[in-house]
Enzyme design. Structure first.
Site, PDB file in Angstrom:
ATOM      1  N   ARG A  46       0.822  -1.221   0.000  1.00  0.00           N
ATOM      2  CA  ARG A  46       0.000   0.000   0.000  1.00  0.00           C
ATOM      3  C   ARG A  46       0.854   1.268   0.000  1.00  0.00           C
ATOM      4  O   ARG A  46       0.427   2.300  -0.518  1.00  0.00           O
ATOM      5  CB  ARG A  46      -0.883   0.015   1.257  1.00  0.00           C
ATOM      6  CG  ARG A  46      -1.750  -1.243   1.405  1.00  0.00           C
ATOM      7  CD  ARG A  46      -3.166  -0.956   1.054  1.00  0.00           C
ATOM      8  NE  ARG A  46      -4.018  -2.130   1.148  1.00  0.00           N
ATOM      9  CZ  ARG A  46      -4.872  -2.343   2.148  1.00  0.00           C
ATOM     10  NH1 ARG A  46      -4.965  -1.467   3.137  1.00  0.00           N
ATOM     11  NH2 ARG A  46      -5.638  -3.402   2.140  1.00  0.00           N
ATOM     12  N   ASP A 157     -16.808   8.015   7.018  1.00  0.00           N
ATOM     13  CA  ASP A 157     -15.619   7.158   6.914  1.00  0.00           C
ATOM     14  C   ASP A 157     -14.405   8.062   7.105  1.00  0.00           C
ATOM     15  O   ASP A 157     -14.488   9.277   6.891  1.00  0.00           O
ATOM     16  CB  ASP A 157     -15.551   6.460   5.557  1.00  0.00           C
ATOM     17  CG  ASP A 157     -14.659   5.220   5.596  1.00  0.00           C
ATOM     18  OD1 ASP A 157     -15.186   4.097   5.693  1.00  0.00           O
ATOM     19  OD2 ASP A 157     -13.410   5.387   5.568  1.00  0.00           O
TER      20      ASP A 157
HETATM   21  C1  LIG Z   1     -13.927  -3.130   5.555  1.00  0.00           C
HETATM   22  S1  LIG Z   1     -14.650  -1.538   5.399  1.00  0.00           S
HETATM   23  C2  LIG Z   1     -16.310  -1.842   5.962  1.00  0.00           C
HETATM   24  C3  LIG Z   1     -17.328  -1.132   5.111  1.00  0.00           C
HETATM   25  C4  LIG Z   1     -18.786  -1.411   5.457  1.00  0.00           C
HETATM   26  N1  LIG Z   1     -19.093  -0.974   6.793  1.00  0.00           N
HETATM   27  C5  LIG Z   1     -19.084  -2.879   5.304  1.00  0.00           C
HETATM   28  O1  LIG Z   1     -19.251  -3.596   6.285  1.00  0.00           O
HETATM   29  O2  LIG Z   1     -19.159  -3.338   4.156  1.00  0.00           O
HETATM   30  C6  LIG Z   1     -13.909  -0.696   6.807  1.00  0.00           C
HETATM   31  C7  LIG Z   1     -13.965   0.833   6.668  1.00  0.00           C
HETATM   32  O3  LIG Z   1     -13.593   1.387   7.931  1.00  0.00           O
HETATM   33  C8  LIG Z   1     -12.895   2.588   7.686  1.00  0.00           C
HETATM   34  N2  LIG Z   1     -12.108   2.927   8.885  1.00  0.00           N
HETATM   35  C9  LIG Z   1     -10.991   2.338   9.374  1.00  0.00           C
HETATM   36  N3  LIG Z   1     -10.575   2.938  10.485  1.00  0.00           N
HETATM   37  C10 LIG Z   1     -11.453   3.942  10.734  1.00  0.00           C
HETATM   38  C11 LIG Z   1     -11.554   4.930  11.748  1.00  0.00           C
HETATM   39  N4  LIG Z   1     -10.664   5.014  12.743  1.00  0.00           N
HETATM   40  N5  LIG Z   1     -12.583   5.814  11.681  1.00  0.00           N
HETATM   41  C12 LIG Z   1     -13.497   5.740  10.672  1.00  0.00           C
HETATM   42  N6  LIG Z   1     -13.448   4.830   9.685  1.00  0.00           N
HETATM   43  C13 LIG Z   1     -12.435   3.936   9.706  1.00  0.00           C
HETATM   44  C14 LIG Z   1     -12.051   2.290   6.460  1.00  0.00           C
HETATM   45  O4  LIG Z   1     -11.658   3.467   5.796  1.00  0.00           O
HETATM   46  C15 LIG Z   1     -12.999   1.389   5.649  1.00  0.00           C
HETATM   47  O5  LIG Z   1     -13.666   2.113   4.652  1.00  0.00           O
END
Ligand SMILES: C[S@@+](CC[C@H](N)C(=O)[O-])C[C@H]1O[C@@H](n2cnc3c(N)ncnc32)[C@H](O)[C@@H]1O
Length: 282
Positions: A46, A157
């Protein structure tokens, strides 16, 4: 030679364990995401495009650059989030919402009340769009009438790049494939863009779940799915407590299939379905 050693040999940039540890410390401090040693190859994959884009020759030099360059540091953090998602992922949550809460909430809307929903860690938007499509169904004019009421969905997000995709509401045919055909015909145009009425009903906002939350009111339901898997136990417990505080009693919290509520937070909820929790105590 092991696969790991072979991939290390093929690396374009020098990437020492100390570089990985420095990145992991930064990502944990800012986002709460754990990047143990086993994730070194993922981290390299990444970060390497960012090293290349900055015209540098080692990850160590890149780390020196981001000490003073906040924008580039932000781009690195963005690149290190995992954004996997899909339309109608873990669809049982939306079925539960439509059966359990939506009849009351839609009546409340029709009689002039307000409804607030939050998709926390919404990634590129598939989750909040799914949620609204599932609730509104495929009677287009009834749905458009409903959207004129005081129904708002917040979708947040930490990653600016996924929020851009979410706001645009434009997806590949392959991504849209998991939307049931009738709903797809109702809510997605021939140009593969989600209906503007849905896009306008959702406020896509940047928000770090570990930072301050500007929202004042409580939500009727919250989806916070597949993000806590990246966090350690204290971070999960703290986040879950805050989510519970931001939820109305009688509201629903939906979490990812491999996630669990910490014992203290679980006392405030009744588990009413697969990773579906009804808030029963303030
Ligand atoms: C695997 S995706 C899940 C997306 C959706 N909720 C689902 O279940 O399909 C995880 C998301 O969490 C976000 N994320 C990670 N750490 C975070 C944080 N500290 N605050 C807000 N979002 C975060 C990432 O950018 C990513 O888009």
């Amino acid at each position: 030679m092991s696969a790991a050693a072979a991939s290390t040999d093929r690396r374009e940039f020098e990437f020492a364990p100390a570089d990985h540890h420095a990145i992991a410390r930064m990502v944990y401090a800012e986002l709460g995401i754990l990047l143990p040693d086993g994730k070194a190859q993922l981290v390299y994959g990444r970060v390497a495009p960012r090293v290349r884009a900055c015209g540098l020759t080692s990850v160590a030099a890149y780390l020196r650059l981001i000490e003073d360059d906040a924008d580039e540091r932000g781009r690195m953090l963005d690149a290190l989030t995992t954004n996997h998602t899909s339309f109608f992922r873990e669809a049982h949550h939306f079925e539960d919402f439509v059966e359990r809460l939506w009849p009351t909430l839609s009546q409340r809307l029709a009689s002039g009340g307000r409804v607030r929903l939050w998709s926390a860690a919404c990634s590129s938007g598939e989750e909040p769009y799914t949620w609204l499509m599932a609730a509104l169904g495929h009677d287009r004019s009834a749905a458009h009438r409903m959207l004129k009421h005081d129904l708002r969905m917040l979708a947040t997000d930490v990653s600016p790049s996924v929020l851009e995709t979410a706001r645009a509401g434009r997806y590949s045919a392959d991504t849209l494939r998991t939307i049931p055909a009738k709903l797809r015909a109702t809510w997605v145009s021939d140009r593969l863009v989600v209906d503007s009425a849905l896009r306008e009903a959702i406020a896509f906002r940047p928000l770090n779940l570990l930072g301050p939350w500007p929202m004042k009111g409580r939500f009727d339901a919250i989806c916070c799915r597949n993000v806590m898997i990246y966090f350690d136990e204290p971070t999960k417990a703290k986040l879950q407590g805050r989510l519970a505080d931001h939820l109305e009693t009688g509201g629903m919290l939906y979490i990812g299939h491999s996630e669990r509520l910490s014992p203290d937070v679980a006392k405030r909820f009744e588990c009413v379905g697969r990773t579906a929790y009804l808030k029963v105590h303030a």
